[in-house]
Design a protein around this motif. Sequence first.
Motif, PDB file in Angstrom:
ATOM      1  N   CYS A   1       0.845  -1.187   0.000  1.00 52.48           N
ATOM      2  CA  CYS A   1       0.000   0.000   0.000  1.00 52.48           C
ATOM      3  C   CYS A   1       0.882   1.238   0.000  1.00 52.48           C
ATOM      4  CB  CYS A   1      -0.943   0.017   1.195  1.00 52.48           C
ATOM      5  SG  CYS A   1      -0.108   0.259   2.783  1.00 52.48           S
TER       6      CYS A   1
ATOM      7  N   ASP B   1      -3.664   4.332   0.046  1.00 51.46           N
ATOM      8  CA  ASP B   1      -4.123   3.816  -1.239  1.00 51.46           C
ATOM      9  C   ASP B   1      -3.540   2.432  -1.457  1.00 51.46           C
ATOM     10  OD1 ASP B   1      -5.274   6.298  -1.658  1.00 51.46           O
ATOM     11  OD2 ASP B   1      -3.566   7.044  -2.799  1.00 51.46           O
TER      12      ASP B   1
ATOM     13  N   ASN C   1      -3.647   2.546  -6.919  1.00 52.01           N
ATOM     14  CA  ASN C   1      -4.038   3.942  -6.747  1.00 52.01           C
ATOM     15  C   ASN C   1      -5.500   4.115  -6.363  1.00 52.01           C
ATOM     16  OD1 ASN C   1      -3.290   6.626  -6.575  1.00 52.01           O
ATOM     17  ND2 ASN C   1      -3.859   7.079  -8.676  1.00 52.01           N
ATOM     18  N   GLN C   2      -6.101   3.083  -5.776  1.00 49.97           N
ATOM     19  CA  GLN C   2      -7.472   3.175  -5.289  1.00 49.97           C
ATOM     20  C   GLN C   2      -7.448   3.555  -3.812  1.00 49.97           C
ATOM     21  OE1 GLN C   2     -10.208   2.744  -7.366  1.00 49.97           O
ATOM     22  NE2 GLN C   2      -8.626   2.650  -8.959  1.00 49.97           N
ATOM     23  N   SER C   3      -8.172   4.608  -3.462  1.00 52.93           N
ATOM     24  CA  SER C   3      -8.179   5.092  -2.081  1.00 52.93           C
ATOM     25  C   SER C   3      -8.848   4.078  -1.159  1.00 52.93           C
ATOM     26  CB  SER C   3      -8.899   6.437  -1.998  1.00 52.93           C
ATOM     27  OG  SER C   3      -8.961   6.886  -0.668  1.00 52.93           O
TER      28      SER C   3
ATOM     29  N   LYS D   1      -8.853   7.689   4.523  1.00 53.11           N
ATOM     30  CA  LYS D   1      -8.155   8.962   4.678  1.00 53.11           C
ATOM     31  C   LYS D   1      -8.649   9.673   5.919  1.00 53.11           C
ATOM     32  CE  LYS D   1      -8.946  12.403   1.759  1.00 53.11           C
ATOM     33  NZ  LYS D   1      -8.873  13.248   0.514  1.00 53.11           N
TER      34      LYS D   1
END
Length: 286
Positions: A44, A64, A68-70, A73
């Motif tokens: 990650c 992520d 590149n997928q969140s 946060k």
Amino acid sequence: MRDFPSCFAENGVQVADSSSSNAGKNAQNLVTCIYQCRIRGRTCLITVTWTKNLIGQGLTVGIDDSCNQSLCKVEIKPWLFTKRKGSKSLEAYSCKVDVFWDLSSAKFGSGPEPLAGFYVGVVVDKEMILLLGDMNKEAFKKTNATPSSSSALFVAKKEHVFGKRVFAAKAQFSGNGKTHDLVIECDTSVSDPCLIVRVNGKPMMQVKRLKWKFRGNDTIIVDRMAVEVLWDVHSWLFGIPSTGNAVFMFRTCQSAEKAWSFSHSLTDAKSQSFGFSLILYAWKNE
């Protein structure tokens, strides 16, 4: 203007995202750092962004996956760090992720990133997978975590710098390497501007006839490592310098390939030599 794309893994992780001049320079005082970690055996990327504006200073920590997928946060609002000490629980890969921070004694310079007196820690399964700052003892005591079996890898940094002719930043091109003083000099007010890059006061690169070479790349040697330097100063020379920024990338890698797009695998646990990227957005103060 065009940014330098830096892609990691198959689908890519954009570390040099768009820098819109329409937002104004005052809104661009931020530093973004990207770290490669592992959560339950999965790769990650943890992105830590420090911001500073007229309201105050803020902090965002995002996680992520390698595509590149969140995943999650947490954002600490920039109200002069109203909540200077605290924690928040998130979820990634179906497991609990705890983010701890203590900025109550943090010391700052002119930029948004603290210099000393702080910690930011990310804990998964009682392991500290990422720890920033100089208060390690306090961080481990507060979190009751143990050091992670695999160290986080610092893979990229993005920073905005300001100046009239000289632009300065700190650069550490390897995890255990020294921190260097990096200076970019460029006087666009003269008829034949020249670009000079200095490391620790020593000239390492010079680009003459810059109006013909406003985009390009070269290689310098720092700490016995090849560091590729890419630049795009088109906005300085042919736009409005006060509203447009130049972009510089300093990249270490084992490959001799020189291209605008860099792709290296993060999924190969045996290979951690894909390099480090420092991206500088340089704004001219007129």
